[in-house]
Design a protein around this motif. Structure first.
Motif, short mmCIF file in Angstrom:
data_model
loop_
_atom_site.label_atom_id
_atom_site.label_comp_id
_atom_site.label_asym_id
_atom_site.label_seq_id
_atom_site.Cartn_x
_atom_site.Cartn_y
_atom_site.Cartn_z
N ILE A 33 27.27 17.43 20.71
CA ILE A 33 26.67 16.24 20.07
C ILE A 33 26.83 15.01 20.96
O ILE A 33 26.00 14.10 20.93
CB ILE A 33 27.27 16.02 18.66
N LYS A 35 20.07 17.12 18.30
CA LYS A 35 20.88 17.90 19.25
C LYS A 35 20.28 19.30 19.41
O LYS A 35 20.08 19.79 20.51
CB LYS A 35 22.32 18.00 18.75
N VAL A 92 22.40 15.82 14.37
CA VAL A 92 22.67 17.24 14.61
C VAL A 92 21.36 18.01 14.81
O VAL A 92 21.30 18.95 15.61
CB VAL A 92 23.56 17.84 13.50
#
Length: 176
Positions: free
Chosen positions: A152, A144, A141
């Motif tokens: 994602i 990302k 995450v």
């Protein structure tokens, strides 16, 4: 590129007789350290560089979405190197201006000089940034967000499992 290959590029001594090769290497490394696309790297302005904490804040050219990237010391060294060649005003571009084609042509020579037998383009710096973060076990995450991905799923291409991690995961389950 692996973490060790990025280190090799960072330590590579380049002859003063070809400043274009050094600039191309520095642009590439800056992207390896920040994950910026070519367009965002060459359009980076001093106004995008913030301090306390040191970071880049900009709108991604491709998506117009805001992006925040903390700056590591190696990226700051490159900024400092080129700050001596420009006037530090918010509207001034930070990094050397080179066409993507020229950078990619120079990267072929740089890889030979570094003894890295890979066909590399500028965009590989962004992939190296992401895959090296994954290898260092940075949560996906966060990767990302650092890449400025919306979903994602876009980041999942970097999430390759390593055989050793599979065994470690099962060992943790056994110790549970």
């Amino acid at each position: 590129l692996s973490i060790d290959e990025v280190k090799t590029l960072g330590e590579l001594k380049i002859s003063d007789s070809n400043p274009f090769v050094e600039r191309a290497r520095d642009l590439f490394l800056f992207s390896c350290y920040t994950g910026l696309r070519y367009s965002d790297a060459v359009n980076l302005k001093w106004g995008d560089i913030k301090s306390n904490p040191d970071r880049i804040e900009l709108k991604i050219i491709k998506t117009s979405k805001p992006l925040l990237i903390p700056l590591i010391p190696k990226a700051k060294e490159i900024l400092e190197k080129y700050s001596k060649l420009t006037i530090r005003v918010d509207s001034q571009k930070v990094l050397p201006q080179m066409a993507n084609q020229v950078v990619n042509r120079n990267l072929k020579d740089i890889m030979k000089l570094a003894g890295i037998n890979k066909n590399i383009s500028f965009h590989c710096s962004r992939h190296s940034f992401a895959s090296n973060l994954v290898e260092l076990r940075v949560p996906l995450v966060y990767v990302k967000d650092l890449l400025g991905h919306q979903k994602i799923e876009q980041t999942m291409i970097y999430a390759k499992s390593l055989e050793g991690d599979l065994f470690d995961s099962m060992k943790m389950l056994n110790e549970m």
